[in-house]
Design an enzyme around this catalytic site. Structure first.
Site, PDB file in Angstrom:
ATOM      1  N   THR A  36       0.832  -1.208   0.000  1.00 26.62           N
ATOM      2  CA  THR A  36       0.000   0.000   0.000  1.00 26.62           C
ATOM      3  C   THR A  36       0.862   1.252   0.000  1.00 26.62           C
ATOM      4  OG1 THR A  36      -0.117  -0.306   2.394  1.00 26.62           O
ATOM      5  CG2 THR A  36      -2.036  -0.987   1.115  1.00 26.62           C
ATOM      6  N   GLY A 139      17.073  -9.884   4.025  1.00 26.80           N
ATOM      7  CA  GLY A 139      16.200 -10.468   3.016  1.00 26.80           C
ATOM      8  C   GLY A 139      15.066 -11.298   3.590  1.00 26.80           C
ATOM      9  N   ALA A 140      14.762 -11.114   4.875  1.00 29.68           N
ATOM     10  CA  ALA A 140      13.688 -11.876   5.518  1.00 29.68           C
ATOM     11  C   ALA A 140      12.416 -11.047   5.630  1.00 29.68           C
ATOM     12  CB  ALA A 140      14.132 -12.337   6.902  1.00 29.68           C
ATOM     13  N   SER A 145      17.639  -3.317   5.224  1.00 29.87           N
ATOM     14  CA  SER A 145      18.062  -2.145   4.439  1.00 29.87           C
ATOM     15  C   SER A 145      17.714  -0.845   5.164  1.00 29.87           C
ATOM     16  CB  SER A 145      17.467  -2.176   3.032  1.00 29.87           C
ATOM     17  OG  SER A 145      16.068  -2.263   3.064  1.00 29.87           O
ATOM     18  N   ASP A 189       9.499   1.450   5.259  1.00 34.08           N
ATOM     19  CA  ASP A 189      10.528   0.808   6.076  1.00 34.08           C
ATOM     20  C   ASP A 189      11.329   1.831   6.863  1.00 34.08           C
ATOM     21  OD1 ASP A 189       9.596  -1.386   4.779  1.00 34.08           O
ATOM     22  OD2 ASP A 189      11.424  -1.774   3.627  1.00 34.08           O
TER      23      ASP A 189
HETATM   24  P1  ADP Z   1      15.607  -6.527   3.536  1.00 27.25           P
HETATM   25  O1  ADP Z   1      14.242  -7.105   3.432  1.00 27.25           O
HETATM   26  O2  ADP Z   1      16.431  -7.238   4.560  1.00 27.25           O
HETATM   27  O3  ADP Z   1      15.598  -5.050   3.720  1.00 27.25           O
HETATM   28  P2  ADP Z   1      16.812  -5.765   1.061  1.00 27.25           P
HETATM   29  O4  ADP Z   1      17.126  -6.510  -0.191  1.00 27.25           O
HETATM   30  O5  ADP Z   1      15.921  -4.590   1.000  1.00 27.25           O
HETATM   31  O6  ADP Z   1      16.293  -6.837   2.135  1.00 27.25           O
HETATM   32  O7  ADP Z   1      18.163  -5.246   1.708  1.00 27.25           O
HETATM   33  C1  ADP Z   1      19.219  -6.155   1.965  1.00 27.25           C
HETATM   34  C2  ADP Z   1      20.529  -5.578   1.468  1.00 27.25           C
HETATM   35  O8  ADP Z   1      20.911  -4.486   2.333  1.00 27.25           O
HETATM   36  C3  ADP Z   1      21.670  -6.558   1.566  1.00 27.25           C
HETATM   37  O9  ADP Z   1      21.727  -7.384   0.428  1.00 27.25           O
HETATM   38  C4  ADP Z   1      22.866  -5.624   1.667  1.00 27.25           C
HETATM   39  O10 ADP Z   1      23.221  -5.128   0.390  1.00 27.25           O
HETATM   40  C5  ADP Z   1      22.318  -4.473   2.477  1.00 27.25           C
HETATM   41  N1  ADP Z   1      22.597  -4.690   3.907  1.00 27.25           N
HETATM   42  C6  ADP Z   1      21.729  -4.963   4.900  1.00 27.25           C
HETATM   43  N2  ADP Z   1      22.351  -5.131   6.073  1.00 27.25           N
HETATM   44  C7  ADP Z   1      23.662  -4.946   5.840  1.00 27.25           C
HETATM   45  C8  ADP Z   1      24.868  -4.994   6.638  1.00 27.25           C
HETATM   46  N3  ADP Z   1      24.818  -5.262   7.941  1.00 27.25           N
HETATM   47  N4  ADP Z   1      26.036  -4.765   6.014  1.00 27.25           N
HETATM   48  C9  ADP Z   1      26.090  -4.498   4.704  1.00 27.25           C
HETATM   49  N5  ADP Z   1      25.008  -4.437   3.902  1.00 27.25           N
HETATM   50  C10 ADP Z   1      23.814  -4.667   4.454  1.00 27.25           C
HETATM   51 MG    MG Z   2      14.685  -3.729   2.364  1.00 25.69          MG
END
Ligand code: ADP
Ligand code: MG
Length: 399
Positions: A36, A139-140, A145, A189
């Site tokens: 949304t 990625g959960a 991010s 987020d």
């Molecule tokens: P999520 O649902 O966890 O937000 P995203 O694909 O939006 O998944 O974001 C994940 C990405 O953010 C990772 O692949 C990495 O590039 C970056 N990221 C997240 N946490 C870290 C970290 N602790 N150190 C470096 N990069 C990170």
């Molecule tokens: Mg994200």
């Protein structure tokens, strides 16, 4: 060792000195209101106890160097180079996505530094070293991010004495993610992370960006939120997400409105006549989901958290059947939790994998977690990662 200690240690290993400080920001879970946000509608996320930590300290020059427990090696650029690294609207200029000039993880950090320059162009800046560590699963659907963006934005806001407010820092994080990383995500987020409060969810009107802290009563009522991370991976940058956004835009255009926020359930019969079946079902999800968010806020206030179960269940059904972003693992997690007496359950996050949440009685946590794990094994799925969260505070300086 805690993630806070990890960040500090990593900083010292990188620089040979102690950090000036450590800042952190939380991940988030979305209680209700999925897909949304980019339709200018309503969401109701809350910040979780899992956090990302940024240990940081100023340098004598005008360079920025970043590292993370994720990284094989640090990335270093001049602050003056950031503009060339992240031309505005990279995504719009080149939707196919060119090879990023820096490793993707570092674009989250450098992108925040870049977006802060745009948000406060007149501030004097020193160079900075930053080391990142996190206990937010990536990625959960828990927005690691937004956590990394929030931690870095908070650190630089202090180190550079920018004095920006949390909502502006949330917008900085989103800009970094959209334009530096190239992931077309909404504002939810970052707002959820930046505005988190213990025992409360954050209602966000994604058009006006008005927010309201909504007490959940989970803790007072003896309820926990079980997160069931299916460990099926998703990526926002790829096909399914883009397709859903396009369908929503198409639906709004056919209805003659700026965004689906401007439609209500009364528009559904007209929508059904105007669009093909798939577009209609995408539109129906967004319209009914917006209503469910408003209903959840109302019901939490009027009747308490045990009364929102049906809304959570209806949200899951809408994502499974109309928006078609669920996967068998998520459906099984939700179904098993409900069979075991959860108050409500739904997949959360962008979909195509990630996590489900279940609102459960505190004394049912272990039983339901075990039942879900068993059900996954019986179905031949990989073992899920199951843990509890509760609504928690936003960014802070930890050291
Ligand atoms: P999520 O649902 O966890 O937000 P995203 O694909 O939006 O998944 O974001 C994940 C990405 O953010 C990772 O692949 C990495 O590039 C970056 N990221 C997240 N946490 C870290 C970290 N602790 N150190 C470096 N990069 C990170
Ligand atoms: Mg994200």
């Amino acid at each position: 060792m805690s993630a806070l200690d990890d960040a500090r240690t990593l900083f010292t290993r990188l620089t040979g000195r102690d950090p000036e400080g450590v800042w952190s920001a939380p991940g988030r879970v979305n209680l209700i209101g999925e897909h949304t946000d980019y339709n200018e509608g309503f969401v109701l996320p809350f910040a979780i106890p899992h956090r990302t930590f940024a240990a940081a300290g100023a340098r004598d020059d005008h360079r920025i160097r970043v590292t993370s427990t994720f990284a094989t090696e640090p990335v270093e650029v001049a602050l003056a180079e950031l503009d060339a690294l992240f031309p505005t609207h990279r995504q719009a200029q080149d939707p196919s996505g060119s090879e990023p000039a820096v490793p993707e993880w570092s674009a989250y950090v450098l992108g925040v530094a870049w977006a802060l320059q745009l948000a406060a162009p007149d501030a004097a800046r020193r160079g900075v070293d930053i080391a990142i560590a996190s206990d937010v699963p990536v990625g959960a659907g828990l927005s690691s991010s937004a956590a990394i963006e929030g931690a870095v934005a908070s650190a630089l806001n202090d180190l550079w004495s920018l004095g920006l407010d949390p909502v502006t820092l949330a917008q900085v994080g989103r800009r970094a993610e959209n334009e530096a990383v190239g992931a077309p995500t909404g504002i939810m987020d970052q707002m959820a992370s930046m505005l988190g409060r213990a025992d409360a969810a954050t209602f966000i009107d994604c058009r006006s960006l008005d927010t309201e802290s909504v007490p959940t009563g989970f803790t007072a009522e003896g309820l926990e939120v079980l997160v069931i991370d299916t460990r099926v991976s998703h990526s926002h940058s790829t096909g399914g997400y883009r397709e859903r956004r396009d369908a929503c835009e198409r639906g709004a255009a056919l209805l003659g409105i700026p965004s689906l926020r401007d439609a209500s359930e009364a528009d559904l019969p007209r929508a059904a006549e105007l669009m093909d079946d798939v577009t209609f079902r995408r539109v129906r999800h967004v319209i009914t989901e917006n209503q469910r968010v408003l209903d959840t806020v109302r019901v939490l206030g009027a009747d308490g958290p045990r009364a929102i179960g049906d809304l959570l269940v209806a949200s899951h059904a809408s994502m499974r059947d109309d928006f078609e972003i669920s996967v068998p693992e998520l459906d099984l997690a939700v179904q098993t939790a409900l069979e075991q007496g959860a108050v409500g359950a739904r997949m959360t996050g962008g979909g195509f994998g990630g996590a489900a949440i279940a609102l459960v009685e505190r004394d049912g946590v272990d039983r339901i977690a075990d039942a879900v794990t068993r059900a996954f094994a019986d179905a031949g799925f990989g073992a899920p990662h199951v843990f509890t969260v509760h609504p928690s505070d936003g960014p802070r300086r930890d050291a």
